[in-house]
Scaffold this motif. Structure first.
Motif, PDB file in Angstrom:
ATOM      1  N   ASP A 174       0.856  -1.178   0.000  1.00  0.00           N
ATOM      2  CA  ASP A 174       0.000   0.000   0.000  1.00  0.00           C
ATOM      3  C   ASP A 174       0.890   1.225   0.000  1.00  0.00           C
ATOM      4  O   ASP A 174       1.971   1.182   0.554  1.00  0.00           O
ATOM      5  N   SER A 175       0.420   2.310  -0.577  1.00  0.00           N
ATOM      6  CA  SER A 175       1.199   3.537  -0.374  1.00  0.00           C
ATOM      7  C   SER A 175       0.315   4.586   0.300  1.00  0.00           C
ATOM      8  O   SER A 175      -0.884   4.636   0.075  1.00  0.00           O
ATOM      9  N   TYR A 176       0.954   5.373   1.140  1.00  0.00           N
ATOM     10  CA  TYR A 176       0.242   6.357   1.945  1.00  0.00           C
ATOM     11  C   TYR A 176       0.538   7.764   1.454  1.00  0.00           C
ATOM     12  O   TYR A 176       1.632   8.054   0.993  1.00  0.00           O
ATOM     13  N   ASP A 177      -0.456   8.648   1.619  1.00  0.00           N
ATOM     14  CA  ASP A 177      -0.270  10.058   1.260  1.00  0.00           C
ATOM     15  C   ASP A 177       0.441  10.798   2.393  1.00  0.00           C
ATOM     16  O   ASP A 177       1.262  11.682   2.149  1.00  0.00           O
ATOM     17  N   LEU A 178       0.092  10.419   3.624  1.00  0.00           N
ATOM     18  CA  LEU A 178       0.682  11.106   4.765  1.00  0.00           C
ATOM     19  C   LEU A 178       0.940  10.076   5.860  1.00  0.00           C
ATOM     20  O   LEU A 178       0.086   9.237   6.159  1.00  0.00           O
ATOM     21  N   ILE A 179       2.159  10.136   6.423  1.00  0.00           N
ATOM     22  CA  ILE A 179       2.552   9.213   7.485  1.00  0.00           C
ATOM     23  C   ILE A 179       3.045  10.048   8.661  1.00  0.00           C
ATOM     24  O   ILE A 179       3.910  10.906   8.495  1.00  0.00           O
ATOM     25  N   PHE A 180       2.465   9.801   9.821  1.00  0.00           N
ATOM     26  CA  PHE A 180       2.854  10.553  11.019  1.00  0.00           C
ATOM     27  C   PHE A 180       3.463   9.572  12.009  1.00  0.00           C
ATOM     28  O   PHE A 180       2.812   8.607  12.411  1.00  0.00           O
ATOM     29  N   ILE A 181       4.730   9.807  12.376  1.00  0.00           N
ATOM     30  CA  ILE A 181       5.434   8.872  13.260  1.00  0.00           C
ATOM     31  C   ILE A 181       5.666   9.518  14.613  1.00  0.00           C
ATOM     32  O   ILE A 181       6.449  10.450  14.748  1.00  0.00           O
ATOM     33  N   ASP A 182       4.965   9.003  15.612  1.00  0.00           N
ATOM     34  CA  ASP A 182       5.100   9.545  16.960  1.00  0.00           C
ATOM     35  C   ASP A 182       5.087   8.377  17.922  1.00  0.00           C
ATOM     36  O   ASP A 182       4.068   8.035  18.484  1.00  0.00           O
TER      37      ASP A 182
END
Length: 258
Positions: A174-182
């Motif tokens: 899958d590809s993501y438009d936005l990835i937030f890593i916290d």
């Protein structure tokens, strides 16, 4: 550690700028129309309400801290209100996350580190049609956030209880438009997630790393990520680091004051 962060911040300020002197139209527009968008969006009220609810929530949760690469299993009971005060990222960052999802019209979103769902909730509001997958390592926090957010009747929201490595290693393409890593603020895991995620991006994807100046290790990880050949534009806003992969851009780094 506090002194180190203060010094990092002064160093950041010294090298930072606002939109003036930014020649990339892509970055200029992002700064002026999204970062510096001062309008009072209607949904900000909801973002505030959600945070307030959490900050007065007396529920006690057994919290398992997956810590460094899930080897450290520290368990302790904490009140939701306490977690919200410590982990609930600053209100202006929730609003920025909301604006970023809106500005880029992100439709497929991945969040590593749901915590109490403050960021998740802001992203849901920003694009009600987005498909959001949020991964949380601690089972009880994950369950709490899922219950809390299920009230928003969001059909496209999936909250998963898993450690990040397991989740990322078992991803389909899958590809993501936005990835937030916290989640994990350690150098090795951060770099490992980044490298695994490079299989899940497209030309216009954005990856946001939380707390890049949290420790010397995180600053090292951020420096390595910025230099990566796939990364074309990197923006340090001190609290977060944002990376973009736009093939058409010249490689450039920006320190931008919010």
């Amino acid at each position: 550690a506090m002194i180190r962060q203060v010094l990092s911040y002064f160093k950041f300020l010294f090298h930072s700028k606002n939109q003036h002197g930014v020649h990339s139209p892509f970055v200029y527009d992002l700064i002026t129309q999204c970062f510096y968008d001062k309008s009072n969006h209607h949904d900000y009220n909801e973002i505030n309400t959600y945070r307030k609810q959490l900050r007065s929530d007396k529920t006690i949760l057994q919290v398992t801290d997956l810590g460094s690469g899930s080897r450290v299993m520290k368990s302790s009971s904490r009140q939701v209100s306490t977690i919200a005060k410590v982990n609930g990222s600053r209100p202006f960052l929730s609003r920025l996350l909301f604006r970023l999802v809106r500005y880029f019209k992100a439709r497929k979103i991945l969040e590593l580190g749901t915590s109490l769902g403050i960021g998740t909730h802001a992203m849901l509001l920003a694009n009600p049609n987005a498909k959001i997958t949020s991964v949380e390592g601690c089972p009880n926090i994950s369950r709490f956030a899922a219950d809390k957010l299920s009230a928003s009747n969001h059909v496209n929201l999936q909250i998963l209880n898993s450690d990040f490595d397991n989740f990322l290693e078992n991803q389909t393409n899958d590809s993501y438009d936005l990835i937030f890593i916290d989640g994990n603020h350690l150098k090795e895991p951060t770099l490992r997630y980044f490298n695994l995620l490079l299989n899940q991006i497209h030309n216009n994807s954005i990856i946001i790393f939380d707390d890049i100046h949290w420790s010397a290790e995180m600053e090292e990880a951020w420096a390595i990520i910025r230099e990566h050949p796939s990364v074309k534009v990197s923006i340090d806003i001190f609290y977060w680091g944002l990376v973009f992969f736009r093939e058409e851009q010249a490689k450039e780094h920006f320190n931008i004051r919010l």
